[in-house]
Design an enzyme around this catalytic site. Structure first.
Site, PDB file in Angstrom:
ATOM      1  N   LEU A   1      59.656 -96.656 -23.636  1.00  0.00           N
ATOM      2  CA  LEU A   1      58.818 -95.965 -22.637  1.00  0.00           C
ATOM      3  C   LEU A   1      59.159 -94.485 -22.480  1.00  0.00           C
ATOM      4  O   LEU A   1      59.138 -93.945 -21.372  1.00  0.00           O
ATOM      5  CB  LEU A   1      58.901 -96.655 -21.260  1.00  0.00           C
ATOM      6  CG  LEU A   1      58.411 -98.100 -21.187  1.00  0.00           C
ATOM      7  CD1 LEU A   1      58.522 -98.600 -19.736  1.00  0.00           C
ATOM      8  CD2 LEU A   1      56.956 -98.221 -21.643  1.00  0.00           C
TER       9      LEU A   1
ATOM     10  N   CYS B   1      56.118-104.549 -21.359  1.00  0.00           N
ATOM     11  CA  CYS B   1      56.905-103.840 -22.366  1.00  0.00           C
ATOM     12  C   CYS B   1      58.190-104.603 -22.635  1.00  0.00           C
ATOM     13  O   CYS B   1      58.981-104.825 -21.731  1.00  0.00           O
ATOM     14  CB  CYS B   1      57.243-102.411 -21.935  1.00  0.00           C
ATOM     15  SG  CYS B   1      58.218-101.566 -23.196  1.00  0.00           S
TER      16      CYS B   1
ATOM     17  N   LYS C   1      48.023-105.495 -18.477  1.00  0.00           N
ATOM     18  CA  LYS C   1      48.338-105.727 -19.886  1.00  0.00           C
ATOM     19  C   LYS C   1      49.274-106.925 -20.009  1.00  0.00           C
ATOM     20  O   LYS C   1      50.402-106.902 -19.517  1.00  0.00           O
ATOM     21  CB  LYS C   1      48.999-104.480 -20.491  1.00  0.00           C
ATOM     22  CG  LYS C   1      49.184-104.591 -22.011  1.00  0.00           C
ATOM     23  CD  LYS C   1      49.489-103.232 -22.622  1.00  0.00           C
ATOM     24  CE  LYS C   1      49.423-103.262 -24.140  1.00  0.00           C
ATOM     25  NZ  LYS C   1      49.577-101.928 -24.722  1.00  0.00           N
TER      26      LYS C   1
ATOM     27  N   ILE D   1      46.804-108.229 -26.631  1.00  0.00           N
ATOM     28  CA  ILE D   1      48.157-108.565 -26.199  1.00  0.00           C
ATOM     29  C   ILE D   1      49.096-107.378 -26.449  1.00  0.00           C
ATOM     30  O   ILE D   1      48.844-106.556 -27.316  1.00  0.00           O
ATOM     31  CB  ILE D   1      48.718-109.801 -26.956  1.00  0.00           C
ATOM     32  CG1 ILE D   1      48.702-109.575 -28.472  1.00  0.00           C
ATOM     33  CG2 ILE D   1      47.953-111.051 -26.586  1.00  0.00           C
ATOM     34  CD1 ILE D   1      49.350-110.689 -29.300  1.00  0.00           C
TER      35      ILE D   1
ATOM     36  N   GLY E   1      46.809-105.751 -33.920  1.00  0.00           N
ATOM     37  CA  GLY E   1      46.610-105.718 -35.372  1.00  0.00           C
ATOM     38  C   GLY E   1      45.233-105.326 -35.845  1.00  0.00           C
ATOM     39  O   GLY E   1      44.914-105.498 -37.019  1.00  0.00           O
TER      40      GLY E   1
ATOM     41  N   GLY F   1      46.057 -99.999 -32.317  1.00  0.00           N
ATOM     42  CA  GLY F   1      47.411 -99.479 -32.121  1.00  0.00           C
ATOM     43  C   GLY F   1      48.051 -99.010 -33.398  1.00  0.00           C
ATOM     44  O   GLY F   1      47.816 -97.889 -33.877  1.00  0.00           O
TER      45      GLY F   1
END
Lengths: 313, 260
Positions: free
Chosen positions: A73, A130, A165, A191, A244, A265
């Site tokens: 982070l 996270c 999230k 996810i 993905g 991502g």
């Protein structure tokens, strides 16, 4: 008619494709490569109250079809994000989804309250998943009651809709989704990464300084699809799907699973032009598949009638 | 300007055990200016390996639109790269990062270029550019063994060149720092690329009194500054969160600027 437009709580998107948080910084680097106004939205890097350096390096390791990351982070802190990064992003015609992170409930609440007041922030993404920080984060994302309570607290102070999230590192993802729905979430993003590890053959030690990291990339796509498929049938919240995605085909697959928009991502690291490429390729693929409007295919894998209106003003 | 282009392999050969010299041709060569920049190489289509490989630019041949990469086969990605033949296309993103500041030295000054192992390649283009602007260049290059030495003649053509090997099988036995000390090499500016212990030794020995520029490396993902994988800490760190991104703020930094 814009066949790619999507209406979600707080978000009128010209197309359903956005870069995922943590994979796009605050957009500055990618703005050298293409016009960020082409994007459906931008999920900016997680913001915490105080500036954070993050974890020691190495922070990334490659895996078959994917990668592990343990950035921790890293971010310049709430004040700088509000005073420098968000105003800079105003030059683009693109809604911002601000990813909110912290170690304690108060942290999340403070970041959410302040950042949601900024003009171009149209929604929040509550980062309760996270896997790479020692405190907070993961506990909020794995215990349904804790997630629900945090969602509620953040909803009370946020000026814009709140998307939560979800972490895949849980016993029952549907239970988590239901909990944050009860807490008042306006939507879900899912996810986040799967917790993983790699070990160096020479040293015998984990490759990442943090030892474990979050697995992302094409390798996790089937997991993401399965989870979105399950969650979308059991909660009445729109889902921004991720995990993905690297092509227009992947986008449609996520919509079929139950997503109403998608985030890209890891693929940004492989091909920095991947988001505009996908946006450009979507209409032709929709022609081939007989899809008039992108929103028509949300949940097609489980609902053959489906045009699912998610937007609740 | 950052470009993405399929570049064509012009030549590809092993110049030392597991060390390859790859010459590529592409329009993006015209954007390459600073020595010490790198390109991000996608060694194969598909998803395995997934990420690009950052490789430093060893030589820029503008008039031919060609550039040279020198890399060591280290793992799966570089093994695949080593299989590329002349005529093959390779997906290149670049040029990336900020290189060695050549304007820090004036004509007539002496620049000392210190390289270690696979850190040697970017110094070649640097040496060429320094020579072009009338700077005297001295090279001290360290390798593990005699067999590992490459580009010695190429460097000799540009300036005085000393070789050090770990085992003494060629040149002088010992570290590059020993060579600089023993030979009392005088210089105005030091540029280096190589393993961290070597860079640390150079920073400790000369960082206080001389201009010293170091090229760092770290595992990278995006290569353009967005993912924050390849950060290093800064010497001045008032709030414990100061950082530089090796890919986009670097890879070259003034020695006093960063913590090694």
């Amino acid at each position: 008619m814009n066949r790619l437009s999507v209406e979600l709580p707080g978000l009128s998107l010209k197309n359903p494709v956005m870069p995922a948080s943590g994979c796009f910084g605050f957009g500055r680097e990618f703005s050298q490569l293409y016009d960020l106004s082409e994007l459906g939205a931008i999920m900016i890097k997680a913001t915490t109250v105080e500036p954070r350096f993050g974890n020691a390096t190495p922070r990334v390791a490659e895996t078959p079809g994917g990668m592990l990351n343990a950035i921790g982070l890293q971010n310049p802190g709430l004040e700088k994000v509000i005073e420098e990064e968000l105003p800079w992003l105003e030059q683009f015609d693109v809604p911002i989804i601000a990813n909110v992170a912290g170690s304690y409930e108060e942290d999340y609440v403070e970041v959410a309250r302040e950042i949601s007041k900024v003009k171009n922030v149209h929604a929040l993404e509550l980062n309760i998943s996270c896997p790479n920080v020692k405190t907070g984060g993961i506990a909020f994302g794995t215990i349904p009651e804790v997630a629900k309570s945090l969602t509620k607290k953040v909803k009370e102070v946020s000026s814009v809709p709140v998307y939560v999230k979800l972490s895949p590192n849980v016993r029952d993802i549907v239970e988590m989704a239901k909990a944050v729905e009860e807490g008042g979430a306006d939507g879900l993003t899912m996810i986040n990464t799967l917790l993983g590890m790699r070990i160096d053959l020479q040293t015998g030690k984990p490759v990442l300084a943090n030892k474990t990291g979050g697995l992302s990339g094409p390798a996790i796509k089937p997991v993401a699809l399965r989870m979105i498929y399950e969650v979308s049938q059991n909660v009445d919240l729109p889902i921004i799907g991720m995990g993905g995605i690297q092509s227009a085909e992947d986008v449609i697959e996520f919509f079929y699973a139950g997503a109403s928009a998608v985030a890209v991502g890891t693929a940004n690291f492989v091909d920095p032009f991947v988001c505009p490429k996908i946006i450009k390729e979507l209409p032709e693929l929709m022609d081939r598949l007989g899809i008039d409007h992108i929103s028509d295919c949300t949940g097609r894998s489980w609902n053959k009638h489906a045009r699912i209106a998610h937007y609740r003003p | 300007m950052i470009n993405n282009e399929l570049c064509t392999v012009v030549s590809h050969k092993e110049i030392a055990p597991s060390v390859f010299e790859l010459i590529l041709e592409g329009e993006l060569t015209s954007s390459m200016n600073e020595p010490g920049q790198f390109v991000h190489v996608r060694v194969a289509g598909g998803i395995d390996p997934l990420l690009r490989r950052p490789l430093s630019i060893a030589d820029i041949i503008k008039e031919k639109n060609q550039f040279t990469l020198i890399y060591r086969v280290q793992g799966r990605g570089t093994s695949i790269l080593a299989g590329k033949r002349p005529g093959d296309k390779i997906d290149i993103l670049g040029p990336l990062g900020h290189g060695f500041p050549v304007s820090e030295v004036k004509p007539g000054d002496t620049a000392l270029l210190v390289g270690g192992g696979i850190g040697v390649p970017p110094l070649y283009e640097l040496s060429k550019q320094l020579r072009e602007q009338g700077v005297k260049v001295i090279h001290v290059l360290g390798f593990q063994t005699k067999e590992a030495v490459f580009y010695e003649d190429a460097f000799r053509q540009l300036g005085e060149t000393f070789i050090a090997t770990d085992d003494g099988s060629y040149g002088e036995k010992g570290f590059v720092t020993d060579v600089i000390k023993n030979r009392e090499i005088a210089f105005d500016c030091l540029y280096s690329c190589g393993p961290i212990p070597m860079l640390k030794a150079l920073k400790n020995a000369y960082g206080k009194d001389k201009k010293v520029y170091l090229s760092l490396e770290e595992r990278m993902a995006c290569g353009i500054g967005a993912c924050f994988a390849c950060v290093c800490r800064m010497s001045e760190d008032p709030d414990d969160s100061s950082y530089k991104r090796i890919c986009s703020d670097g890879p070259v930094f003034a020695a006093e600027e960063v913590l090694l």
